[in-house]
Design an enzyme around this catalytic site. Structure first.
Site, PDB file in Angstrom:
ATOM      1  N   TRP A  96       0.754  -0.432   0.092  1.00  0.00           N
ATOM      2  CA  TRP A  96       0.026   0.176  -0.008  1.00  0.00           C
ATOM      3  C   TRP A  96       1.059   1.641   0.111  1.00  0.00           C
ATOM      4  O   TRP A  96       1.878   1.249   0.695  1.00  0.00           O
ATOM      5  CB  TRP A  96      -0.742   0.340   1.731  1.00  0.00           C
ATOM      6  CG  TRP A  96      -1.700  -0.853   1.596  1.00  0.00           C
ATOM      7  CD1 TRP A  96      -2.664  -1.388   2.521  1.00  0.00           C
ATOM      8  CD2 TRP A  96      -3.185  -1.885   0.285  1.00  0.00           C
ATOM      9  NE1 TRP A  96      -3.415  -1.955   2.129  1.00  0.00           N
ATOM     10  CE2 TRP A  96      -3.111  -2.470   1.207  1.00  0.00           C
ATOM     11  CE3 TRP A  96      -2.152  -2.300  -0.733  1.00  0.00           C
ATOM     12  CZ2 TRP A  96      -4.293  -3.167   0.428  1.00  0.00           C
ATOM     13  CZ3 TRP A  96      -2.678  -3.224  -1.705  1.00  0.00           C
ATOM     14  CH2 TRP A  96      -4.070  -4.257  -0.663  1.00  0.00           C
ATOM     15  N   ASN A 212      -6.704  -0.469  -5.182  1.00  0.00           N
ATOM     16  CA  ASN A 212      -7.720  -1.974  -4.699  1.00  0.00           C
ATOM     17  C   ASN A 212      -8.651  -2.598  -4.786  1.00  0.00           C
ATOM     18  O   ASN A 212      -9.815  -2.218  -3.572  1.00  0.00           O
ATOM     19  CB  ASN A 212      -6.648  -2.341  -3.110  1.00  0.00           C
ATOM     20  CG  ASN A 212      -7.243  -3.998  -2.442  1.00  0.00           C
ATOM     21  OD1 ASN A 212      -6.755  -4.354  -3.165  1.00  0.00           O
ATOM     22  ND2 ASN A 212      -7.820  -3.435  -1.474  1.00  0.00           N
ATOM     23  N   GLU A 213      -8.756  -3.219  -5.825  1.00  0.00           N
ATOM     24  CA  GLU A 213     -10.796  -4.632  -5.635  1.00  0.00           C
ATOM     25  C   GLU A 213     -11.825  -3.067  -5.589  1.00  0.00           C
ATOM     26  O   GLU A 213     -12.682  -2.713  -5.196  1.00  0.00           O
ATOM     27  CB  GLU A 213     -10.915  -5.056  -4.862  1.00  0.00           C
ATOM     28  CG  GLU A 213      -9.827  -6.516  -4.073  1.00  0.00           C
ATOM     29  CD  GLU A 213     -10.089  -7.245  -3.507  1.00  0.00           C
ATOM     30  OE1 GLU A 213     -10.823  -6.676  -2.705  1.00  0.00           O
ATOM     31  OE2 GLU A 213      -9.656  -8.061  -3.387  1.00  0.00           O
ATOM     32  N   TYR A 293      -9.866 -15.981  -4.465  1.00  0.00           N
ATOM     33  CA  TYR A 293     -10.380 -16.308  -3.824  1.00  0.00           C
ATOM     34  C   TYR A 293     -11.579 -16.966  -3.886  1.00  0.00           C
ATOM     35  O   TYR A 293     -12.221 -16.208  -2.806  1.00  0.00           O
ATOM     36  CB  TYR A 293     -10.951 -14.732  -2.227  1.00  0.00           C
ATOM     37  CG  TYR A 293      -9.635 -13.862  -2.084  1.00  0.00           C
ATOM     38  CD1 TYR A 293      -8.701 -14.783  -0.950  1.00  0.00           C
ATOM     39  CD2 TYR A 293      -8.985 -12.716  -3.039  1.00  0.00           C
ATOM     40  CE1 TYR A 293      -7.218 -13.635  -0.630  1.00  0.00           C
ATOM     41  CE2 TYR A 293      -8.091 -11.890  -2.335  1.00  0.00           C
ATOM     42  CZ  TYR A 293      -7.201 -12.789  -1.623  1.00  0.00           C
ATOM     43  OH  TYR A 293      -6.179 -11.792  -1.252  1.00  0.00           O
ATOM     44  N   GLU A 333      -3.619 -10.877  -5.782  1.00  0.00           N
ATOM     45  CA  GLU A 333      -3.765 -11.621  -4.763  1.00  0.00           C
ATOM     46  C   GLU A 333      -4.179 -12.790  -5.223  1.00  0.00           C
ATOM     47  O   GLU A 333      -4.935 -12.951  -5.954  1.00  0.00           O
ATOM     48  CB  GLU A 333      -4.959 -10.497  -4.063  1.00  0.00           C
ATOM     49  CG  GLU A 333      -4.416  -9.508  -3.626  1.00  0.00           C
ATOM     50  CD  GLU A 333      -4.931  -9.293  -2.326  1.00  0.00           C
ATOM     51  OE1 GLU A 333      -6.091  -9.223  -2.113  1.00  0.00           O
ATOM     52  OE2 GLU A 333      -5.081  -7.499  -2.288  1.00  0.00           O
ATOM     53  N   TRP A 375      -1.176 -13.652  -1.247  1.00  0.00           N
ATOM     54  CA  TRP A 375      -1.932 -12.568   0.055  1.00  0.00           C
ATOM     55  C   TRP A 375      -1.432 -13.935   1.369  1.00  0.00           C
ATOM     56  O   TRP A 375      -2.158 -14.750   1.245  1.00  0.00           O
ATOM     57  CB  TRP A 375      -2.642 -12.304  -0.430  1.00  0.00           C
ATOM     58  CG  TRP A 375      -3.465 -11.563   1.403  1.00  0.00           C
ATOM     59  CD1 TRP A 375      -3.659 -11.889   2.169  1.00  0.00           C
ATOM     60  CD2 TRP A 375      -3.146  -9.952   0.726  1.00  0.00           C
ATOM     61  NE1 TRP A 375      -4.178 -10.537   2.526  1.00  0.00           N
ATOM     62  CE2 TRP A 375      -3.995  -9.347   1.517  1.00  0.00           C
ATOM     63  CE3 TRP A 375      -3.432  -8.849   0.351  1.00  0.00           C
ATOM     64  CZ2 TRP A 375      -3.905  -8.519   2.807  1.00  0.00           C
ATOM     65  CZ3 TRP A 375      -3.294  -7.418   0.199  1.00  0.00           C
ATOM     66  CH2 TRP A 375      -3.522  -6.828   1.437  1.00  0.00           C
TER      67      TRP A 375
END
Length: 431
Positions: A96, A212-213, A293, A333, A375
């Site tokens: 980050w 991010n996302e 994920y 990720e 991740w």
């Protein structure tokens, strides 16, 4: 005798002065004199290029580095993590470059920055260079952790200039867009206090990740997010033409992408206001990003089912990169939760292996699959920064070997970069 003593005192005085200078500016001296001669990463079609040859990589996430580095006594952990990554043959870390309005905030309020935190980010960039690690720096969070778009909306609302209290107004409110552009410009033009190099001129930075996302639930058509990506990627390029830019997508296909909808984990994934192909097609976006994920995305809690999903998910996106986008694809990720009902560390290794094998096969065939980022990696003593996915890589030898072997496999395809040849020769000799 008096003359001799005078000379002795002068020598002692000079030496003391040197010691004082080193103690005061040691980090600066080390950084300026220990820099690794990295080259900028470029793109040629579906491949990344470094020094004229293809660059496929094994990477990892350690999002916590800037936050952790604000306290100088904890900086050795950052160095330890980067050294461990380099030792394992990992070459890129994603972290980050934001913390908005919270504890250890980089951006305290719109346009106000904490120099202590900026110096921590300076340290992360300088130390990564010394270890030969490139960085992907993410500029804001879609989630509330570390402020994110929620904090930007809150700032505008408190100042009485917000169009809406909706988190998604981050993407369309002119005042909030101005806040974010000011932030981006400040980061990109930051002169590193340890190296004297502006971030936009530093090849240690692999690329900028816009967010991010990103999700924009209030506009499932995807038009709002698409407009934001176009505007912000163009803005980054207008300031920094040397670095690559990506969005930060999870990889979901939107409602208009009928060809690929069946690859989404479940129906809800098409209604998040993002679309992998459309968002990644923008000319000012250099490469695509995907997350993995399956145990969080699907209500089917079956490990073998999740492994099958992973294979289809990755292959689908690599095909997109090859045929439609004609750009590299990163899997930025991936993780398997240790809170799953049937979790076992050996399952996590099988999960990792499927992902690393597919990436390796893509690289071997010169396809668009360019790299993977697990991740997340931590060092010991960092429980406060851990989550259900985090691991200390050397605590389980089989996991450590799995990632190290991936580094060696990729190095055999492309050859190690000149600065890394000795290390990879030693690392991979018995693998």
């Amino acid at each position: 005798m008096l003359g001799g003593n005078g000379m002795l005192y002068a020598v002692i005085g000079f030496a003391s002065c040197l010691v004082f200078i080193y103690m005061s500016f040691g980090d600066l001296w080390i950084s300026l004199n220990g820099r690794t001669n990295l080259s900028f990463v470029k793109r040629n079609g579906t491949q990344f290029i470094v020094d004229g040859r293809p660059f496929y990589f094994n990477g990892w996430n350690s999002y916590w580095m800037m936050d952790h580095g604000v306290d100088e006594s904890r900086r050795p952990r950052i160095r330890e993590m980067l050294q461990t990554g380099a030792k394992m043959g990992l070459t890129v870390c994603r972290t980050w470059a934001f913390n908005d309005g919270e504890y250890n905030a980089l951006q305290i309020s719109p346009g106000r920055f904490d120099e202590r935190v900026f110096r921590a980010l300076d340290y992360v960039v300088a130390e990564a260079n010394q270890q030969g690690i490139r960085l992907i720096l993410s500029l804001v969070n879609n989630l509330q952790a570390y402020g994110g778009k929620t904090q930007y909306v809150k700032w505008a609302w408190e100042e009485g200039i917000a169009l809406s209290s909706s988190n998604d107004s981050f993407f369309y409110d002119p005042s909030i867009r101005h806040y974010f552009k000011n932030y981006v410009k400040t980061v990109l033009t930051r002169k590193n206090t340890l190296t004297g190099i502006e971030y936009r001129d530093d090849p240690t930075i692999f690329a900028w990740e816009l967010i991010n996302e990103p999700r924009c639930l209030t506009d499932p058509s995807g038009d709002t997010l698409q407009d934001w990506i176009e505007e912000m990627s163009y803005f980054v390029k207008s300031i920094d033409h040397k670095h690559l830019v990506t969005v930060g997508l999870e990889g979901f296909y939107g409602p208009k992408n009928s060809k690929r909808l069946s690859f989404n984990p479940e129906y809800w994934a098409a209604d998040l206001g993002s679309d992998f192909t459309r968002n990644s097609m923008i000319s000012t976006i250099d490469f695509a990003s995907v997350h993995i994920y399956p145990d969080h995305w699907s209500h089917i809690q079956n490990f073998e089912y999740n492994l099958r999903f992973v294979s289809k998910w990755m292959i689908s996106h690599i095909e997109d990169g090859d045929k439609d986008l004609k750009k590299p694809v990163m899997f930025t990720e991936f993780g398997l939760s240790n809170e799953d009902l049937d979790f076992d560390p050996s399952q996590r290794e099988r999960f990792y292996k499927v992902i690393l094998d597919i990436l390796y096969k893509s690289a071997k065939r010169n396809k668009s699959g360019a790299g993977t980022f697990v991740w997340q990696f931590l060092v010991e003593g960092m429980e406060d920064f851990n989550d259900e996915f985090g691991i200390v890589p050397w605590k389980r030898q089989s996991t450590y070997q799995l990632f190290t072997e991936q580094s060696c496999r990729l190095a055999r395809i492309q050859g190690a970069l000149p600065s890394q040849e000795k290390h990879f020769k030693k690392l991979c000799a018995q693998r």
